[in-house]
Design an enzyme around this catalytic site. Structure first.
Site, PDB file in Angstrom:
ATOM      1  N   GLU A 130      40.909 102.798 -12.025  1.00 31.36           N
ATOM      2  CA  GLU A 130      40.037 102.498 -10.722  1.00 31.36           C
ATOM      3  C   GLU A 130      38.685 103.068 -11.029  1.00 31.36           C
ATOM      4  O   GLU A 130      38.557 104.416 -11.368  1.00 31.36           O
ATOM      5  CB  GLU A 130      40.677 102.971  -9.657  1.00 31.36           C
ATOM      6  N   THR A 146      36.136 100.305  -5.826  1.00 34.06           N
ATOM      7  CA  THR A 146      36.438 100.844  -4.548  1.00 34.06           C
ATOM      8  C   THR A 146      35.299 100.353  -3.702  1.00 34.06           C
ATOM      9  O   THR A 146      34.410  99.704  -4.020  1.00 34.06           O
ATOM     10  CB  THR A 146      36.419 102.412  -4.397  1.00 34.06           C
ATOM     11  N   TYR A 147      35.675 100.393  -2.506  1.00 34.78           N
ATOM     12  CA  TYR A 147      34.809  99.765  -1.288  1.00 34.78           C
ATOM     13  C   TYR A 147      34.063 100.774  -0.653  1.00 34.78           C
ATOM     14  O   TYR A 147      34.798 101.728   0.140  1.00 34.78           O
ATOM     15  CB  TYR A 147      35.567  98.890  -0.322  1.00 34.78           C
ATOM     16  N   ARG A 173      42.577  99.401   5.589  1.00 32.21           N
ATOM     17  CA  ARG A 173      41.898  99.615   7.000  1.00 32.21           C
ATOM     18  C   ARG A 173      40.516 100.456   6.676  1.00 32.21           C
ATOM     19  O   ARG A 173      39.546 100.105   7.169  1.00 32.21           O
ATOM     20  CB  ARG A 173      42.803 100.513   7.818  1.00 32.21           C
ATOM     21  N   ALA A 226      45.530  97.588   8.432  1.00 31.78           N
ATOM     22  CA  ALA A 226      45.413  96.741   7.130  1.00 31.78           C
ATOM     23  C   ALA A 226      46.050  95.592   7.000  1.00 31.78           C
ATOM     24  O   ALA A 226      45.834  94.641   6.408  1.00 31.78           O
ATOM     25  CB  ALA A 226      45.834  97.822   6.037  1.00 31.78           C
ATOM     26  N   LYS A 266      52.892  95.543   6.085  1.00 33.45           N
ATOM     27  CA  LYS A 266      51.876  95.195   5.200  1.00 33.45           C
ATOM     28  C   LYS A 266      52.592  94.079   4.157  1.00 33.45           C
ATOM     29  O   LYS A 266      52.010  92.901   3.747  1.00 33.45           O
ATOM     30  CB  LYS A 266      51.209  96.096   4.568  1.00 33.45           C
TER      31      LYS A 266
HETATM   32  P1  FAD Z   1      46.851 100.999   7.619  1.00 37.60           P
HETATM   33  O1  FAD Z   1      47.969 100.624   6.516  1.00 37.60           O
HETATM   34  O2  FAD Z   1      46.222 100.253   8.606  1.00 37.60           O
HETATM   35  O3  FAD Z   1      47.569 102.393   8.158  1.00 37.60           O
HETATM   36  C1  FAD Z   1      46.525 103.399   8.920  1.00 37.60           C
HETATM   37  C2  FAD Z   1      47.414 104.081   9.847  1.00 37.60           C
HETATM   38  O4  FAD Z   1      47.591 103.277  11.081  1.00 37.60           O
HETATM   39  C3  FAD Z   1      48.802 104.699   9.244  1.00 37.60           C
HETATM   40  O5  FAD Z   1      49.032 105.858   9.867  1.00 37.60           O
HETATM   41  C4  FAD Z   1      49.829 103.496   9.652  1.00 37.60           C
HETATM   42  O6  FAD Z   1      50.946 104.273   9.853  1.00 37.60           O
HETATM   43  C5  FAD Z   1      49.113 103.383  10.976  1.00 37.60           C
HETATM   44  N1  FAD Z   1      49.445 101.915  11.373  1.00 37.60           N
HETATM   45  C6  FAD Z   1      49.386 100.809  10.539  1.00 37.60           C
HETATM   46  N2  FAD Z   1      49.967  99.735  11.189  1.00 37.60           N
HETATM   47  C7  FAD Z   1      50.200 100.062  12.667  1.00 37.60           C
HETATM   48  C8  FAD Z   1      50.771  99.577  13.808  1.00 37.60           C
HETATM   49  N3  FAD Z   1      51.033  98.089  13.574  1.00 37.60           N
HETATM   50  N4  FAD Z   1      50.777 100.282  14.837  1.00 37.60           N
HETATM   51  C9  FAD Z   1      50.434 101.425  14.865  1.00 37.60           C
HETATM   52  N5  FAD Z   1      50.098 102.233  13.875  1.00 37.60           N
HETATM   53  C10 FAD Z   1      49.977 101.476  12.504  1.00 37.60           C
HETATM   54  N6  FAD Z   1      39.226 103.648   1.342  1.00 37.60           N
HETATM   55  C11 FAD Z   1      37.978 103.276   1.464  1.00 37.60           C
HETATM   56  O7  FAD Z   1      37.159 103.354   1.999  1.00 37.60           O
HETATM   57  N7  FAD Z   1      37.660 102.333   0.255  1.00 37.60           N
HETATM   58  C12 FAD Z   1      38.561 102.044  -0.996  1.00 37.60           C
HETATM   59  O8  FAD Z   1      38.252 101.523  -1.747  1.00 37.60           O
HETATM   60  C13 FAD Z   1      39.761 102.654  -0.857  1.00 37.60           C
HETATM   61  N8  FAD Z   1      40.724 102.676  -1.696  1.00 37.60           N
HETATM   62  C14 FAD Z   1      41.867 103.119  -1.557  1.00 37.60           C
HETATM   63  C15 FAD Z   1      42.761 102.876  -2.588  1.00 37.60           C
HETATM   64  C16 FAD Z   1      44.209 103.621  -2.484  1.00 37.60           C
HETATM   65  C17 FAD Z   1      45.052 103.046  -3.570  1.00 37.60           C
HETATM   66  C18 FAD Z   1      44.547 104.244  -1.626  1.00 37.60           C
HETATM   67  C19 FAD Z   1      45.904 104.951  -1.439  1.00 37.60           C
HETATM   68  C20 FAD Z   1      43.411 104.566  -0.384  1.00 37.60           C
HETATM   69  C21 FAD Z   1      42.182 104.065  -0.604  1.00 37.60           C
HETATM   70  N9  FAD Z   1      41.339 104.084   0.627  1.00 37.60           N
HETATM   71  C22 FAD Z   1      40.060 103.527   0.386  1.00 37.60           C
HETATM   72  C23 FAD Z   1      41.498 105.167   1.512  1.00 37.60           C
HETATM   73  C24 FAD Z   1      42.124 104.191   2.800  1.00 37.60           C
HETATM   74  O9  FAD Z   1      41.263 103.281   3.360  1.00 37.60           O
HETATM   75  C25 FAD Z   1      42.266 105.475   3.976  1.00 37.60           C
HETATM   76  O10 FAD Z   1      43.522 106.175   3.595  1.00 37.60           O
HETATM   77  C26 FAD Z   1      42.668 104.603   5.523  1.00 37.60           C
HETATM   78  O11 FAD Z   1      42.971 105.998   6.310  1.00 37.60           O
HETATM   79  C27 FAD Z   1      44.187 104.121   5.386  1.00 37.60           C
HETATM   80  O12 FAD Z   1      44.122 102.810   5.140  1.00 37.60           O
HETATM   81  P2  FAD Z   1      45.525 101.675   5.118  1.00 37.60           P
HETATM   82  O13 FAD Z   1      45.081 100.638   4.380  1.00 37.60           O
HETATM   83  O14 FAD Z   1      46.676 102.595   4.451  1.00 37.60           O
HETATM   84  O15 FAD Z   1      45.497 101.596   6.494  1.00 37.60           O
END
Ligand code: FAD
Length: 294
Positions: free
Chosen positions: A18, A49-50, A108, A129, A169
């Site tokens: 990455e 990454t974004y 997200r 997400a 997801k």
């Molecule tokens: P989600 O899966 O949407 O979860 C976010 C929160 O909402 C969690 O607490 C979850 O439990 C809760 N939630 C989910 N669905 C629901 C629902 N239906 N109702 C209520 N609560 C819910 N960030 C960047 O800006 N750019 C990147 O390129 C980047 N790359 C990453 C790569 C990896 C491998 C990882 C692990 C993280 C990365 N991140 C990146 C960070 C990430 O964007 C953050 O950790 C963000 O806070 C969570 O994103 P998510 O997609 O897990 O969110």
């Protein structure tokens, strides 16, 4: 299109790398040197990454387009819902497809500025997400990854709720997940067990940051969201002022972690590289993940 899923589904374990988008010409040079140094090692895929909160997003698309067009690597673009309307997200996904990028890590993202601040969705955007997974899926033949958190996402009230949202997801169409950093193999394996118990058998890939410097150790602690175990601090902290000794011991720790994960059957190790290649090359050589032609 070569999908990430097909690349990590062979009989032998693989590795992936990455990077982040370069901010200037110097960083661009560093990134491309690393890409060229890693290319012969045939990573399963490489991702970019974004930019958090709107920073350097064009850089992500530019860099991943160049990887798709000028290298033999299988590219994956990260994408977040931060500050984007659905129309803009469609547009970015269209850009990815137009330059030959059919693997997307759908996230997200965090609130811009303060990652712990209040999450305020774009008025015409998405909140979670899983909605982005659905959107990407609806727009064509993409292989979609998502993030997973061994200790639970920091905003999740408990592991049960966290697992439920992670499962959502996969129900939305995710093909695989990449785990946030963690300290011990068992922490990752428990995440895998939670998913298996919920009926998800899609691959979950451990995220590994080679512990080459005290900074990488602190970054791992910060991003994992969990304190480092005592044994790890006792092993590495006394070496903080001796660069070479820290690097050697840190890479030993990383290699031991990877060996245990491979013994537990993980299909792929995903390395966070800080846009450098040396530590990753050393680790995969040590782990025997090097293809014959490298
Ligand atoms: P989600 O899966 O949407 O979860 C976010 C929160 O909402 C969690 O607490 C979850 O439990 C809760 N939630 C989910 N669905 C629901 C629902 N239906 N109702 C209520 N609560 C819910 N960030 C960047 O800006 N750019 C990147 O390129 C980047 N790359 C990453 C790569 C990896 C491998 C990882 C692990 C993280 C990365 N991140 C990146 C960070 C990430 O964007 C953050 O950790 C963000 O806070 C969570 O994103 P998510 O997609 O897990 O969110």
């Amino acid at each position: 299109m070569t999908s990430v899923l097909s690349r990590i589904s062979g009989s032998a374990p693989t590795f992936s790398v990455e990077f982040f988008p370069p901010r200037d010409a110097v960083e661009e040079g560093v990134l491309w040197r690393s890409i060229r140094e890693l290319e012969p090692f045939d990573p399963a895929y490489m991702s970019i990454t974004y930019g958090a909160g709107g920073s350097n997003r064009d850089g992500t698309i530019r860099s991943i387009a160049r990887v798709a067009q000028e290298t033999t690597l299988v590219p994956m673009g990260h994408l977040t819902a931060v500050n984007h309307s659905v129309a803009e997200l469609r547009n970015v996904i269209g850009h990815f497809a137009a330059v030959g990028v059919r693997n997307i890590l759908a996230l997200r993202g965090d609130p811009p500025g303060d990652v712990h601040g209040e999450w305020i969705p774009h008025p015409e955007g998405l909140t979670y997400a899983y909605e982005l997974v659905e959107l990407v899926r609806s727009l064509g033949d993409f292989c979609v990854g998502v993030s997973a958190f061994p200790y639970g996402h920091p905003r999740s009230p408990d592991l049960e709720t966290d697992t439920k949202h992670l499962v959502r997801k996969f129900q939305a169409g995710a093909d695989f997940a990449i785990a946030q950093l963690f300290h011990e193999a068992d922490d990752f394996l428990r995440l895998r067990d939670r998913l298996a118990a919920a009926g998800v058998d899609a691959p979950v890939l451990p995220g590994i940051m080679p512990l080459t410097t005290p900074r990488t150790l602190h970054k791992t602690i910060e991003l994992s969201g969990a304190p480092a175990p005592e044994w790890l601090l006792r092993r590495l902290e006394p070496l903080a002022d001796d660069k070479q000794a820290f690097r050697a011991a840190g890479l030993d720790v990383s290699a031991e972690l990877c060996e245990r994960l491979l013994a537990e059957g993980v299909p792929n190790l995903h390395f966070y590289t800080f846009n450098r290649s040396k530590a990753t090359r050393e680790l995969i050589t040590r782990l025997g993940l090097v293809p014959v032609r490298a």
